[in-house]
Design a protein around this motif. Structure first.
Motif, PDB file in Angstrom:
ATOM      1  N   GLU A  92      52.275 -12.121  10.185  1.00  0.00           N
ATOM      2  CA  GLU A  92      53.165 -13.108   9.554  1.00  0.00           C
ATOM      3  C   GLU A  92      52.437 -13.714   8.156  1.00  0.00           C
ATOM      4  O   GLU A  92      53.302 -14.077   7.538  1.00  0.00           O
ATOM      5  N   SER A 109      53.944 -11.115   5.872  1.00  0.00           N
ATOM      6  CA  SER A 109      55.348 -11.547   5.521  1.00  0.00           C
ATOM      7  C   SER A 109      55.481 -12.713   4.558  1.00  0.00           C
ATOM      8  O   SER A 109      56.427 -12.689   3.551  1.00  0.00           O
ATOM      9  N   SER A 137      56.953 -12.409   0.748  1.00  0.00           N
ATOM     10  CA  SER A 137      58.206 -13.664   0.270  1.00  0.00           C
ATOM     11  C   SER A 137      57.678 -14.295  -1.141  1.00  0.00           C
ATOM     12  O   SER A 137      58.497 -14.559  -2.117  1.00  0.00           O
ATOM     13  N   THR A 197      55.232 -17.791  10.538  1.00  0.00           N
ATOM     14  CA  THR A 197      55.226 -17.462   9.206  1.00  0.00           C
ATOM     15  C   THR A 197      55.776 -18.417   7.954  1.00  0.00           C
ATOM     16  O   THR A 197      55.050 -18.485   7.220  1.00  0.00           O
TER      17      THR A 197
END
Lengths: 183, 150
Positions: free
Chosen positions: B27, B30, B34, B96
């Protein structure tokens, strides 16, 4: 020849040492407004604790209490935490009796005062409305930052807070764990 | 009015070098991806050639009412702590979101508190201060604030 080499080594060492001190100085000054000041920590609250009903839902205890003494300061999980002896004056949620230990995330550490954003360190001799969650292992009640330590300045405010949080407890919204949604 | 930018952040020379460990490392990865997708600031692991700007760690505390915490120290390495007492009960998307929110602080984005949605409307930003009432990914207003800052 040897003399030239040692001179070169000396210059290189001087440059390296100078670069080290310049970098160390820049680290010390990196994004700090001024030394020895308040360091604010930014929490992501699990729920909207500014909402009285949600605050009542996540708190184990809500009560009016007077801070009698600071008991200590423990650094738990990298963040300093301060413990206070608090005399319970009136329970609103829960049934605490006598003197209890209230724990607050924040405190003095390495010359800085660490505080949750928007919070103030409890003051001995002051009365507060507390909203807390129990830590069985440490035998203390950790207050909800900002919204769980409301200073009571006089009897009018005390009565207002008792009314407000008695109502909030009646209308409490129990905390539910978030599930991912495409909000 | 820029309501969601802070002067306290972990960016150093256009990047954030991080170290530490989390139980929920995928997580965290991720969330880092992003933010890296926005391009300007690089968030990458600390190496022997870089200095650690940010340190990740876990706590497991039921008495705390936060699931993530960012601390910006004047001298020491900044920290992001996540509280696995809550993360254990969240699903992957929300976990996340907690990492994405805290990394937003490291990138200078401040918390947004707008309980009646009067400023941004409903679900405006991953920087909204309450986990149970925010999107779990970067939104257009987050991109605007990021681009305004960087």
């Amino acid at each position: 020849m040897q003399n030239i080499l040692s001179k070169k080594m000396g210059v290189a060492t001087l440059i390296l040492v100078t670069m080290f001190f310049i970098y160390a100085f820049s680290l010390i000054n990196r994004d700090s407004s001024s030394p020895g000041k308040i360091v604010y920590i930014s929490p992501s609250y699990v729920t909207d604790v500014s909402n009285d009903s949600k605050l009542a839902g996540i708190a184990d205890n809500i009560f009016i209490g007077e801070v009698k003494a600071q008991l200590g300061n423990k650094k738990q999980d990298k963040v300093p935490e301060s413990q206070f002896k608090v005399e319970v004056i009136q329970n609103i949620k829960g049934s605490l009796i006598g003197a209890v230990t209230v724990n607050q995330q924040g405190g003095n550490d390495s010359g800085s005062l660490i505080l949750v954003e928007g919070d103030s360190l409890l003051e001995v001799g002051r009365t507060y409305l507390f909203a807390t969650r129990v830590n069985q292992e440490q035998k203390w009640n950790t207050l909800v930052p900002v919204y769980g330590d409301i200073r009571v300045d006089n009897d009018v405010k005390k009565n207002d807070l008792i009314d407000r949080f008695t109502r909030a407890y009646k209308e409490e919204i129990p905390f539910k764990y978030s599930k991912g949604q495409n909000k | 009015m820029d309501v969601s930018s802070s002067d306290l952040y972990s960016v150093d020379a256009g990047e954030i070098r991080w170290d530490g460990s989390n139980w929920y490392s995928s997580e965290r990865t991720s969330a880092i991806s992003s933010w890296n997708g926005l391009g300007t600031i690089y968030i990458g692991p600390d190496t022997v050639y870089t200095f650690e700007d940010l340190h990740f760690s876990d706590v497991n505390r039921s008495d705390l009412t936060w699931d993530g915490l960012y601390t910006n120290y004047p001298v020491l390495t900044d920290t992001i702590q996540v509280n696995n007492y809550y993360l254990d009960k969240y699903d992957t998307i929300v976990r996340t979101g907690v990492f994405t929110h805290e990394l937003g602080h490291a990138l200078s984005l401040a918390d947004i508190y707008d309980p009646d949605y009067s400023i941004y409307g409903p679900w405006p930003s991953v920087m909204y201060g309450y986990t149970d009432a925010r999107p779990n990914g970067i939104t257009s207003s987050d991109i605007d604030n990021y681009e305004f800052k960087w």
